[in-house]
Design an enzyme around this catalytic site. Structure first.
Site, short mmCIF file in Angstrom:
data_model
loop_
_atom_site.label_atom_id
_atom_site.label_comp_id
_atom_site.label_asym_id
_atom_site.label_seq_id
_atom_site.Cartn_x
_atom_site.Cartn_y
_atom_site.Cartn_z
N THR A 108 -1.60 -1.34 1.37
CA THR A 108 -1.38 -1.86 2.53
C THR A 108 -1.01 -3.45 2.26
OG1 THR A 108 -1.96 -2.69 5.03
CG2 THR A 108 -3.90 -2.39 3.44
N GLY A 109 -0.01 -4.01 2.74
CA GLY A 109 0.13 -5.43 2.44
C GLY A 109 1.70 -5.65 2.41
N THR A 132 -1.07 -1.78 7.99
CA THR A 132 -1.05 -0.44 8.07
C THR A 132 -2.04 0.35 7.97
OG1 THR A 132 1.12 -0.81 6.62
CG2 THR A 132 0.10 1.35 6.66
N ASP A 158 6.88 -0.24 2.37
CA ASP A 158 6.43 0.62 1.60
C ASP A 158 5.94 1.89 2.16
OD1 ASP A 158 4.56 -1.26 2.16
OD2 ASP A 158 3.17 -0.08 1.27
N1 ASP Z 1 3.12 -2.41 4.28
C1 ASP Z 1 3.49 -2.78 5.45
C2 ASP Z 1 5.05 -3.14 5.43
O1 ASP Z 1 5.39 -3.81 4.47
C3 ASP Z 1 2.80 -3.78 6.02
C4 ASP Z 1 1.13 -3.52 5.76
O2 ASP Z 1 0.71 -2.98 5.47
O3 ASP Z 1 0.53 -4.58 6.25
O4 ASP Z 1 5.53 -2.67 6.25
#
Ligand code: ASP
Length: 305
Positions: free
Chosen positions: A200-201, A149, A180
């Site tokens: 992010t994650g 993200t 999220d």
């Molecule tokens: N947080 C984002 C999601 O779960 C993905 C990411 O940030 O890597 O959609």
């Protein structure tokens, strides 16, 4: 005084431009939107906007949010298809007293009514990735195969703070899945009095700790941005650990009202970029350490000081 901070290497070109804009007096919100939009428009960046990661059915649905840290107003679009710049829709929604978070067709209708550009967000390369994955694995094998993200926090010379986030979410996600990124308190939060944070994650894990609100709350209680990110992540990791789980690949950034920044991550290395009076720099944060390690620049960013 101004500071802008954003997640991943992909944010750097737009952030560098936005830092120059902040220097010239542009407001924090415009700097955030400029940076996020630059990532959304780039078809080579596969986890955000145009050319984003398709879901199991080969369609690209996007999540984005914008928060004004001075008014505490928020706007977001969830699971939106064909909006060329979801961050623009989110920002337009921010400021509404009601109906400021729109999903699916409602978000798309809003974007059309506002005259925002619409486009098929699939590219040849995003569809090839999807086709290759469908050909080699069953959909039931799990969706956690790619993500990222763009999260941007900015503080301008007038003390205004804003945050923007944008993503296509998880590659091969179940249609309708929302992470999220567009959820206030989880993917982002900003209060110009105390600070701003974003994550992010794996969204499903980030939400379980309401990590961004948690980090801003810690800053309200006196923590530095770096300590707030570290403690928010450590607390969630501890609680999940008690349950026999661990948080998946989560990284956080935070910014204080006096321009101090920080980050923390559960990854071996998490690149993030910062622009302020000293220039624009790409950093890397290691797990729960101070973000003072310079990333070994690849060709594309070799010019970075
Ligand atoms: N947080 C984002 C999601 O779960 C993905 C990411 O940030 O890597 O959609």
């Amino acid at each position: 005084m101004y500071t802008i901070i954003g997640t991943w290497k992909m944010v750097y070109p737009g952030l560098e431009e936005a830092a120059r804009m902040l220097k010239e007096g542009v407001c924090a919100g415009d700097a955030v939107v400029h940076t996020v939009r630059r990532v959304e428009d780039d078809p080579e960046l596969s986890s955000v906007g145009y050319g984003g990661l398709p879901d199991r059915e080969g369609r690209v649905f996007l999540d984005a949010a914008y928060m004004d840290g001075n008014t505490l107003r928020v706007g977001a679009v969830l699971s939106a298809e064909n909006i060329a710049n979801p961050i623009l829709a989110a920002r337009l929604l921010c400021g509404r007293k009601t109906d400021c978070i729109l999903a699916g067709h409602g978000a798309e209708r809003f974007a059309v009514a506002q005259g925002l550009p619409m486009r098929d967000m699939r590219t040849e390369s995003s569809m090839k990735r999807w086709r290759d994955t469908v050909a080699e694995e069953s959909f039931a094998a799990g969706a956690y195969r790619g993500h990222d993200t763009v999260c941007v926090l900015a503080l301008d010379g007038d003390g205004r703070m804003a945050v923007g986030t944008s993503t296509s979410g998880l590659f091969m996600k179940e249609p309708g899945r929302v992470g999220d990124t567009p959820l206030i308190g989880s993917g982002f939060y900003a209060d110009a009095r105390y600070g701003a944070a974003a994550a992010t994650g794996l969204g499903e894990d980030i939400m379980r700790g309401c990590l961004s609100y948690e980090a801003v709350s810690l800053m309200r209680l006196g923590a530095s941005p770096e300590a707030a990110c570290r403690e928010a992540l450590a607390h969630l990791a501890g609680r999940l650990g008690e349950l026999g789980e661990s948080p998946e690949n989560i990284s956080m950034i935070a910014l204080s009202p006096d321009g101090e920044f920080g980050a923390a991550t559960t990854l071996p290395v998490f690149p993030f970029a910062v622009g302020n009076e000293k220039g624009s720099v790409l950093y890397a944060a290691n797990i729960y350490t101070k973000p003072d390690i310079h990333v070994a620049a690849d060709d594309e960013i070799a010019h970075i000081d």
